[in-house]
Write a protein that holds these residues in place. Sequence first.
Motif, mmCIF file in Angstrom:
data_model
loop_
_atom_site.group_PDB
_atom_site.id
_atom_site.type_symbol
_atom_site.label_atom_id
_atom_site.label_comp_id
_atom_site.label_asym_id
_atom_site.label_seq_id
_atom_site.Cartn_x
_atom_site.Cartn_y
_atom_site.Cartn_z
ATOM 1 N N GLY A 287 0.822 -1.207 0.000
ATOM 2 C CA GLY A 287 0.000 0.000 0.000
ATOM 3 C C GLY A 287 0.854 1.254 0.000
ATOM 4 N N TYR A 288 1.936 1.224 0.796
ATOM 5 C CA TYR A 288 2.880 2.345 0.783
ATOM 6 C C TYR A 288 3.457 2.533 -0.624
ATOM 7 N N LYS A 289 3.838 1.419 -1.242
ATOM 8 C CA LYS A 289 4.448 1.488 -2.572
ATOM 9 C C LYS A 289 3.471 2.050 -3.603
ATOM 10 N N GLU A 290 2.196 1.646 -3.497
ATOM 11 C CA GLU A 290 1.197 2.125 -4.445
ATOM 12 C C GLU A 290 1.055 3.646 -4.394
ATOM 13 N N MET A 291 1.286 4.208 -3.224
ATOM 14 C CA MET A 291 1.146 5.657 -3.056
ATOM 15 C C MET A 291 2.473 6.400 -3.228
ATOM 16 N N SER A 292 3.530 5.676 -3.501
ATOM 17 C CA SER A 292 4.856 6.316 -3.515
ATOM 18 C C SER A 292 4.977 7.392 -4.589
ATOM 19 N N GLU A 293 4.429 7.135 -5.785
ATOM 20 C CA GLU A 293 4.594 8.106 -6.865
ATOM 21 C C GLU A 293 3.871 9.417 -6.557
ATOM 22 N N ILE A 294 2.601 9.327 -6.130
ATOM 23 C CA ILE A 294 1.867 10.551 -5.848
ATOM 24 C C ILE A 294 2.443 11.245 -4.612
ATOM 25 N N LEU A 295 2.977 10.475 -3.670
ATOM 26 C CA LEU A 295 3.603 11.062 -2.485
ATOM 27 C C LEU A 295 4.852 11.855 -2.870
ATOM 28 N N ILE A 296 5.731 11.228 -3.662
ATOM 29 C CA ILE A 296 6.966 11.899 -4.084
ATOM 30 C C ILE A 296 6.645 13.128 -4.922
ATOM 31 N N LEU A 297 5.674 12.972 -5.826
ATOM 32 C CA LEU A 297 5.310 14.095 -6.686
ATOM 33 C C LEU A 297 4.737 15.252 -5.864
ATOM 34 N N SER A 298 3.951 14.940 -4.843
ATOM 35 C CA SER A 298 3.406 15.982 -3.979
ATOM 36 C C SER A 298 4.526 16.774 -3.302
ATOM 37 N N LEU A 299 5.541 16.053 -2.811
ATOM 38 C CA LEU A 299 6.681 16.718 -2.178
ATOM 39 C C LEU A 299 7.421 17.610 -3.169
ATOM 40 N N LEU A 300 7.681 17.075 -4.365
ATOM 41 C CA LEU A 300 8.436 17.826 -5.370
ATOM 42 C C LEU A 300 7.659 19.038 -5.871
ATOM 43 N N ILE A 301 6.346 18.870 -6.086
ATOM 44 C CA ILE A 301 5.528 19.993 -6.526
ATOM 45 C C ILE A 301 5.430 21.043 -5.418
ATOM 46 N N GLY A 302 5.409 20.581 -4.164
ATOM 47 C CA GLY A 302 5.422 21.520 -3.041
ATOM 48 C C GLY A 302 6.654 22.403 -3.076
ATOM 49 N N GLY A 303 7.812 21.795 -3.340
ATOM 50 C CA GLY A 303 9.052 22.560 -3.436
ATOM 51 C C GLY A 303 9.081 23.471 -4.647
ATOM 52 N N LEU A 304 8.661 22.947 -5.808
ATOM 53 C CA LEU A 304 8.645 23.752 -7.029
ATOM 54 C C LEU A 304 7.649 24.905 -6.896
ATOM 55 N N GLY A 305 6.502 24.623 -6.283
ATOM 56 C CA GLY A 305 5.504 25.664 -6.082
ATOM 57 C C GLY A 305 5.998 26.778 -5.172
ATOM 58 N N GLU A 306 6.778 26.411 -4.147
ATOM 59 C CA GLU A 306 7.326 27.420 -3.232
ATOM 60 C C GLU A 306 8.337 28.308 -3.954
ATOM 61 N N LEU A 307 9.144 27.726 -4.837
ATOM 62 C CA LEU A 307 10.086 28.511 -5.633
ATOM 63 C C LEU A 307 9.342 29.492 -6.540
ATOM 64 N N ALA A 308 8.255 28.993 -7.165
ATOM 65 C CA ALA A 308 7.452 29.867 -8.033
ATOM 66 C C ALA A 308 6.786 30.968 -7.221
ATOM 67 N N LYS A 309 6.366 30.607 -6.022
ATOM 68 C CA LYS A 309 5.718 31.587 -5.154
ATOM 69 C C LYS A 309 6.697 32.668 -4.716
ATOM 70 N N GLN A 310 7.883 32.264 -4.273
ATOM 71 C CA GLN A 310 8.901 33.221 -3.833
ATOM 72 C C GLN A 310 9.371 34.105 -4.978
#
Length: 446
Positions: A287-310
């Motif tokens: 179950g953890y593995k099934e969610m790994s892609e969306i979890l990782i992408l959420s983290l990366l988009i969070g970082g990219l979004g913060e850069l765009a915001k700043q």
Amino acid sequence: MRQRFSLKGFAALIPIALFLTLFIGSGAYLTWQGVDFAFYKVSPTVAILPAIMVAVLWSENTLSQNIGVFLEGVREKNIITMCMIYLLAGAYIEVLKGIGGVEATAYLALHFIPEEATLPGIFLIGAFMSTAIGTSMGTIAALSPIALGIGKTLGVDPALMAGAVISGAMFGDNLSMISDTTIAATQIHPCSLKDKFKLNLWIALGPMLLTLVFFTLAGHGEGRIPTELPPQALIFTLPYFVVLGLALCGINIFVVLALGLIMGGLVGLFWAPGYSVLHLTKDILNGYKEMSEILILSLLIGGLGELAKQGGGIRFLIHKTDIFIQKWATRSQGSRVVEGAISFIVSFCDICTANNTVAIILGGEATYELSKRYKIAFARTASLVTIFSCVFQGILPYGAQVLLAGSLAGVSPLSIIPHVYYCYFLGIGAVLAILLKWPAYRSGRE
């Protein structure tokens, strides 16, 4: 000065545009090459990496400062909360699948389908299953073989049957308390699951009834295959009902999912033949593995979004949207225009990414700011972004849901799209809800 602000803000959005270009471009190229599931061959978690590198190196700040900004976005409270919920939801879904809960739910529902209502019955089963298990893909994978087998015996067009399955699956994807779309929407636009569900349900009820009518008129074949009810089917479906009930009561989602996981594990250990503690731990890990892609992408988009915001990118986007809103909105139509803009943003993101959860996360900063600035209730915004992302996700010929159903049915995805009635009716219903300002909701911050 205003021009400098605009140019700087526009430049801050270029890395996000690069991410979309790489992801869409690879999918379009592979589609042209005739590759199946073309938009899913290059993971968005990989396509986003060059965009992050550009964002970090391009900014006028130092490298260490930009990395710090990126990490601030990654560890933002809502992003981390969302990721923890993903892990719990993945474990819960996989455990219920491992003990046979998904199959038991399908057969339990099929057992009660009237002979003259095969297609609307399949739609209702899909709606119940996807609401209970929180995943449209899981619903399509589990229900399609059963539904298509019945359809073949009855002489029902497989594309029509696949449309009924997808329609039901997208109903729950939009409404379920534990779907990743709902989790993302309610975390980005802070509101209770219960409030979002109630608003969303009022908008979805009309489209659901119309869908039932259309599938009833579409035909049902000459009879029904009798289905033998699996032993102890009610016990295997009990965790679904418990989770749904607790979530509707407004219990904290962490508590709800934890109790669902515990109950699912106990049901498996005591009633599922051959199911052991080792099977349980393996299912949780899967179950953890099934969610790994969306979890990782959420983290990366969070970082990219913060850069765009700043860098002023989000302010630039909001500024341009403000100009549009002020140009077209009157005093009586202001909220309609804002809600239309929010719906357009998430729809465009879904068309670009072919993933409704990613679309909600990608457009989340902009939709949150618009909702906050123009005092649109967060529950209302969360409902709109899940509705419109699910509407387009269910009718995209390159979307995972349509591709999977087409593959299982052995038909072209294009032949299925006209029969996904629910998504069309839901989109029309949501547009009418915006125009009529219905259902009534409390404006302002929540």
